[in-house]
Design a protein around this motif. Structure first.
Motif, mmCIF file in Angstrom:
data_model
loop_
_atom_site.group_PDB
_atom_site.id
_atom_site.type_symbol
_atom_site.label_atom_id
_atom_site.label_comp_id
_atom_site.label_asym_id
_atom_site.label_seq_id
_atom_site.Cartn_x
_atom_site.Cartn_y
_atom_site.Cartn_z
ATOM 1 N N GLY A 119 0.818 -1.200 0.000
ATOM 2 C CA GLY A 119 0.000 0.000 0.000
ATOM 3 C C GLY A 119 0.850 1.247 0.000
ATOM 4 O O GLY A 119 2.060 1.203 0.253
ATOM 5 N N ALA A 120 0.201 2.390 -0.262
ATOM 6 C CA ALA A 120 0.939 3.635 -0.458
ATOM 7 C C ALA A 120 0.774 4.648 0.658
ATOM 8 O O ALA A 120 1.411 5.700 0.623
ATOM 9 C CB ALA A 120 0.517 4.278 -1.785
ATOM 10 N N ASP A 121 -0.063 4.357 1.660
ATOM 11 C CA ASP A 121 -0.340 5.398 2.655
ATOM 12 C C ASP A 121 -0.241 4.921 4.098
ATOM 13 O O ASP A 121 -0.690 5.619 5.009
ATOM 14 C CB ASP A 121 -1.733 5.996 2.414
ATOM 15 N N ARG A 190 7.535 8.416 -1.653
ATOM 16 C CA ARG A 190 6.151 8.315 -2.125
ATOM 17 C C ARG A 190 6.112 7.732 -3.534
ATOM 18 O O ARG A 190 5.286 6.867 -3.846
ATOM 19 C CB ARG A 190 5.478 9.691 -2.103
ATOM 20 N N GLY A 191 7.025 8.196 -4.384
ATOM 21 C CA GLY A 191 7.099 7.626 -5.725
ATOM 22 C C GLY A 191 7.493 6.168 -5.701
ATOM 23 O O GLY A 191 6.971 5.347 -6.475
ATOM 24 N N ALA A 192 8.410 5.803 -4.784
ATOM 25 C CA ALA A 192 8.820 4.401 -4.664
ATOM 26 C C ALA A 192 7.673 3.537 -4.154
ATOM 27 O O ALA A 192 7.500 2.389 -4.589
ATOM 28 C CB ALA A 192 10.028 4.292 -3.740
ATOM 29 N N LEU A 193 6.884 4.083 -3.213
ATOM 30 C CA LEU A 193 5.707 3.348 -2.738
ATOM 31 C C LEU A 193 4.719 3.115 -3.880
ATOM 32 O O LEU A 193 4.134 2.033 -4.003
ATOM 33 C CB LEU A 193 5.019 4.130 -1.616
ATOM 34 N N TRP A 194 4.547 4.122 -4.710
ATOM 35 C CA TRP A 194 3.645 3.969 -5.851
ATOM 36 C C TRP A 194 4.201 2.968 -6.862
ATOM 37 O O TRP A 194 3.437 2.211 -7.482
ATOM 38 C CB TRP A 194 3.395 5.320 -6.514
ATOM 39 N N ALA A 232 -1.673 0.923 -16.851
ATOM 40 C CA ALA A 232 -2.001 2.216 -17.475
ATOM 41 C C ALA A 232 -2.962 3.016 -16.597
ATOM 42 O O ALA A 232 -2.808 4.232 -16.442
ATOM 43 C CB ALA A 232 -2.600 1.986 -18.862
ATOM 44 N N GLU A 233 -3.957 2.341 -16.007
ATOM 45 C CA GLU A 233 -4.864 3.034 -15.096
ATOM 46 C C GLU A 233 -4.113 3.576 -13.888
ATOM 47 O O GLU A 233 -4.330 4.717 -13.462
ATOM 48 C CB GLU A 233 -5.967 2.082 -14.622
ATOM 49 N N CYS A 234 -3.255 2.747 -13.302
ATOM 50 C CA CYS A 234 -2.486 3.176 -12.127
ATOM 51 C C CYS A 234 -1.637 4.394 -12.436
ATOM 52 O O CYS A 234 -1.574 5.350 -11.643
ATOM 53 C CB CYS A 234 -1.590 2.036 -11.638
ATOM 54 N N LEU A 235 -0.976 4.380 -13.579
ATOM 55 C CA LEU A 235 -0.098 5.491 -13.943
ATOM 56 C C LEU A 235 -0.893 6.764 -14.190
ATOM 57 O O LEU A 235 -0.429 7.869 -13.878
ATOM 58 C CB LEU A 235 0.738 5.129 -15.162
ATOM 59 N N GLY A 242 0.024 13.831 -8.840
ATOM 60 C CA GLY A 242 1.299 14.526 -8.704
ATOM 61 C C GLY A 242 2.434 13.644 -8.236
ATOM 62 O O GLY A 242 3.428 14.145 -7.687
ATOM 63 N N VAL A 243 2.322 12.343 -8.468
ATOM 64 C CA VAL A 243 3.351 11.396 -8.028
ATOM 65 C C VAL A 243 4.342 11.163 -9.161
ATOM 66 O O VAL A 243 3.950 10.872 -10.300
ATOM 67 C CB VAL A 243 2.718 10.050 -7.609
#
Length: 323
Positions: A119-121, A190-194, A232-235, A242-243
């Motif tokens: 997860g990212a948060d 944050r970018g690495a988590l994504w 593609a949806e995730c990106l 803004g990630v």
């Protein structure tokens, strides 16, 4: 046959870390075992059957080159975090707030809480519960592990960490690296988590629904197309949020099946054991952020719902017994 593990003394004994693993599943056990072998006092906090096995025999660490019993402390109680100066926070994403509330009054002043979770948060959610003076740093985990039974963790590949800056991150990263855990500090965690989230969204649900590991999964016609559309949806959501995702994410997605061909996703392991998965914090997180940002995510929503339906069926009887 396993052999007792010989401790590997840290280069600087005065900088020993006192480590508690909150939520000692496969990820926490693997890193805890490596740190214990390097001489750091480690306490695993987990379920009773797992804790009893570790108390009686130590933790069995099985890798491509090792099969050893690693003696360490283990407890079922959150109070075992007392005295730790580093807490590896490894509970399921859905349990983050509850576990944080349990450890909040027990943490030593200045103890670093590292969130080693999908997860990212999670780091934000844990930080919101803990005392404002407690440093919390996200750790992005790239490792293939599984519990083969109580007190028995298997490592199938990789093992690097990317952690956020904190007052203790430099010292922790140095000790982790000395213990055989490649660790990088990143200003763009944050970018690495994504980046990790995208990989999980691409593979976890499909591996779970098919009950197949990554290698065979991508050989099925159409699977790589579904993965590409999910990514593609995730990106699109990440861009709207803004990630900035570091590295070549498309190459990373392709590389998962090649570098971890025999690995089942954590979601597949949860379904096989009849346990709730973290899908609401993986594809479901992308769906929620997409809805908030006006970005459609129909495929991620479909994967989330299909996994939720599969959860309702209970376990499939696959060979993922244990903690």
């Amino acid at each position: 046959m396993t052999t007792p593990a010989s401790p590997i003394a840290p280069a600087d004994p005065s900088s020993l870390l006192r480590i508690a693993v909150m939520g000692a599943g496969a990820v926490g056990c693997y890193y805890g075992a490596l740190l214990s072998r390097a001489g750091h006092p480690v306490t695993l906090i987990g379920r009773e059957a797992h804790v009893q096995a570790v108390q009686q025999h130590g933790l069995r660490l099985q890798t491509a080159v090792l099969d050893v019993q690693v003696p360490m402390q283990a407890s079922t109680e959150a109070s075992a975090v007392q005295g730790a100066n580093v807490v590896l926070f490894c509970v399921k994403s859905s349990d983050s707030e509850d576990a944080a509330r349990q450890i909040r009054p027990l943490l030593a002043p200045g103890a670093l809480v590292l969130t080693l979770q999908n997860g990212a948060d999670n780091d934000e959610r844990v930080r919101a519960v803990l005392d404002a003076s407690t440093p919390v740093a996200a750790a992005v985990v790239y490792v293939a592990t599984a519990m083969a039974g109580p007190g028995h963790v298997q490592h199938h590949g990789r093992g690097e960490l990317v952690i956020a800056p904190s007052p203790r991150s430099e010292a922790v990263a140095a000790q982790f690296a000395a213990a055989g855990i490649p660790t990088q500090i990143s200003d763009n965690v944050r970018g690495a988590l994504w980046a990790k989230l995208v990989l999980n969204c691409a593979y976890n649900a499909l591996s779970a629904l098919a009950q197949q590991p990554y290698g065979p999964l991508v050989q099925v016609p159409g699977v790589t197309d579904v993965i590409a559309d999910t990514v593609a949806e995730c990106l699109a959501v990440a861009q709207a949020d803004g990630v900035t995702i570091p590295g070549d994410i498309q190459a990373a997605v392709r590389g998962i099946a090649a570098t971890m061909p025999g690995q089942y996703s954590s979601t597949a392991q949860d379904l096989a054991r009849g346990k709730p998965s973290e899908i609401d914090h993986l594809n479901g997180y992308v769906v929620r952020r997409g809805a908030a940002l006006g970005v459609p995510t129909p495929l991620n929503r479909a994967l989330q719902v299909l996994v939720k339906l599969a959860e309702g069926r209970g376990g499939s009887g696959s060979a993922f017994g244990g903690g």
